[in-house]
Scaffold this motif. Structure first.
Motif, PDB file in Angstrom:
ATOM      1  N   ALA A   1       0.833  -1.198   0.000  1.00 51.11           N
ATOM      2  CA  ALA A   1       0.000   0.000   0.000  1.00 51.11           C
ATOM      3  C   ALA A   1       0.875   1.257   0.000  1.00 51.11           C
ATOM      4  CB  ALA A   1      -0.936  -0.005   1.204  1.00 51.11           C
ATOM      5  N   ALA A   2       1.955   1.236   0.779  1.00 50.96           N
ATOM      6  CA  ALA A   2       2.868   2.382   0.822  1.00 50.96           C
ATOM      7  C   ALA A   2       3.546   2.573  -0.532  1.00 50.96           C
ATOM      8  CB  ALA A   2       3.903   2.182   1.919  1.00 50.96           C
ATOM      9  N   ARG A   3       3.917   1.476  -1.170  1.00 56.50           N
ATOM     10  CA  ARG A   3       4.564   1.548  -2.487  1.00 56.50           C
ATOM     11  C   ARG A   3       3.604   2.163  -3.507  1.00 56.50           C
ATOM     12  NH1 ARG A   3       5.016  -0.972  -7.295  1.00 56.50           N
ATOM     13  NH2 ARG A   3       3.384  -2.465  -6.838  1.00 56.50           N
ATOM     14  N   ARG A   4       2.347   1.740  -3.480  1.00 52.08           N
ATOM     15  CA  ARG A   4       1.356   2.287  -4.410  1.00 52.08           C
ATOM     16  C   ARG A   4       1.125   3.776  -4.163  1.00 52.08           C
ATOM     17  NH1 ARG A   4      -1.909  -1.309  -7.364  1.00 52.08           N
ATOM     18  NH2 ARG A   4      -1.455  -3.482  -6.897  1.00 52.08           N
ATOM     19  N   ARG A   5       1.106   4.186  -2.875  1.00 48.10           N
ATOM     20  CA  ARG A   5       0.936   5.613  -2.567  1.00 48.10           C
ATOM     21  C   ARG A   5       2.105   6.427  -3.096  1.00 48.10           C
ATOM     22  NH1 ARG A   5      -0.977   3.624   2.282  1.00 48.10           N
ATOM     23  NH2 ARG A   5       1.018   3.919   3.300  1.00 48.10           N
ATOM     24  N   ARG A   6       3.329   5.929  -2.925  1.00 52.95           N
ATOM     25  CA  ARG A   6       4.505   6.652  -3.423  1.00 52.95           C
ATOM     26  C   ARG A   6       4.464   6.767  -4.940  1.00 52.95           C
ATOM     27  NH1 ARG A   6       7.052   3.388   0.411  1.00 52.95           N
ATOM     28  NH2 ARG A   6       7.862   2.025  -1.220  1.00 52.95           N
ATOM     29  N   LEU A   7       4.111   5.695  -5.617  1.00 48.72           N
ATOM     30  CA  LEU A   7       4.005   5.740  -7.074  1.00 48.72           C
ATOM     31  C   LEU A   7       2.941   6.738  -7.519  1.00 48.72           C
ATOM     32  CD1 LEU A   7       4.345   1.976  -8.057  1.00 48.72           C
ATOM     33  CD2 LEU A   7       5.899   3.829  -8.647  1.00 48.72           C
ATOM     34  N   ALA A   8       1.810   6.761  -6.817  1.00 47.89           N
ATOM     35  CA  ALA A   8       0.740   7.700  -7.163  1.00 47.89           C
ATOM     36  C   ALA A   8       1.186   9.138  -6.928  1.00 47.89           C
ATOM     37  CB  ALA A   8      -0.512   7.390  -6.349  1.00 47.89           C
ATOM     38  N   GLU A   9       1.976   9.378  -5.878  1.00 42.80           N
ATOM     39  CA  GLU A   9       2.472  10.731  -5.609  1.00 42.80           C
ATOM     40  C   GLU A   9       3.398  11.198  -6.729  1.00 42.80           C
ATOM     41  OE1 GLU A   9       4.372  10.634  -1.825  1.00 42.80           O
ATOM     42  OE2 GLU A   9       2.498  10.403  -0.729  1.00 42.80           O
TER      43      GLU A   9
END
Length: 70
Positions: free
Chosen positions: A28-36
């Motif tokens: 989930a953290a990885r997906r948030r960073r990619l989205a940012e």
């Protein structure tokens, strides 16, 4: 008296659940960073994916035009 193997099994199950939760949190953290960084560039699905119509192959065979043979 308790069996030491039971304690090992319980601790192994707890560790596995903890690992699964940690992996999900990391994903989930990885997906948030990619989205940012990249934003929501691509949708989850694409326009060329078939949409379910609720019709099966039999319906298409019964409604096939005569010039398509068969």
């Amino acid at each position: 008296m308790t069996d030491p193997d039971d304690a090992d099994t319980a601790s192994s199950a707890a560790a596995a659940a903890s690992d699964t939760a940690a992996a999900a949190s990391e994903e989930a953290a990885r997906r948030r960073r990619l989205a940012e960084v990249f934003g929501d560039v691509l949708p989850e699905g694409s326009s060329d994916e078939p949409t379910p119509t609720g019709r099966d192959d039999r319906w298409y065979e019964e409604n096939r035009p005569p010039h398509h043979g068969g």
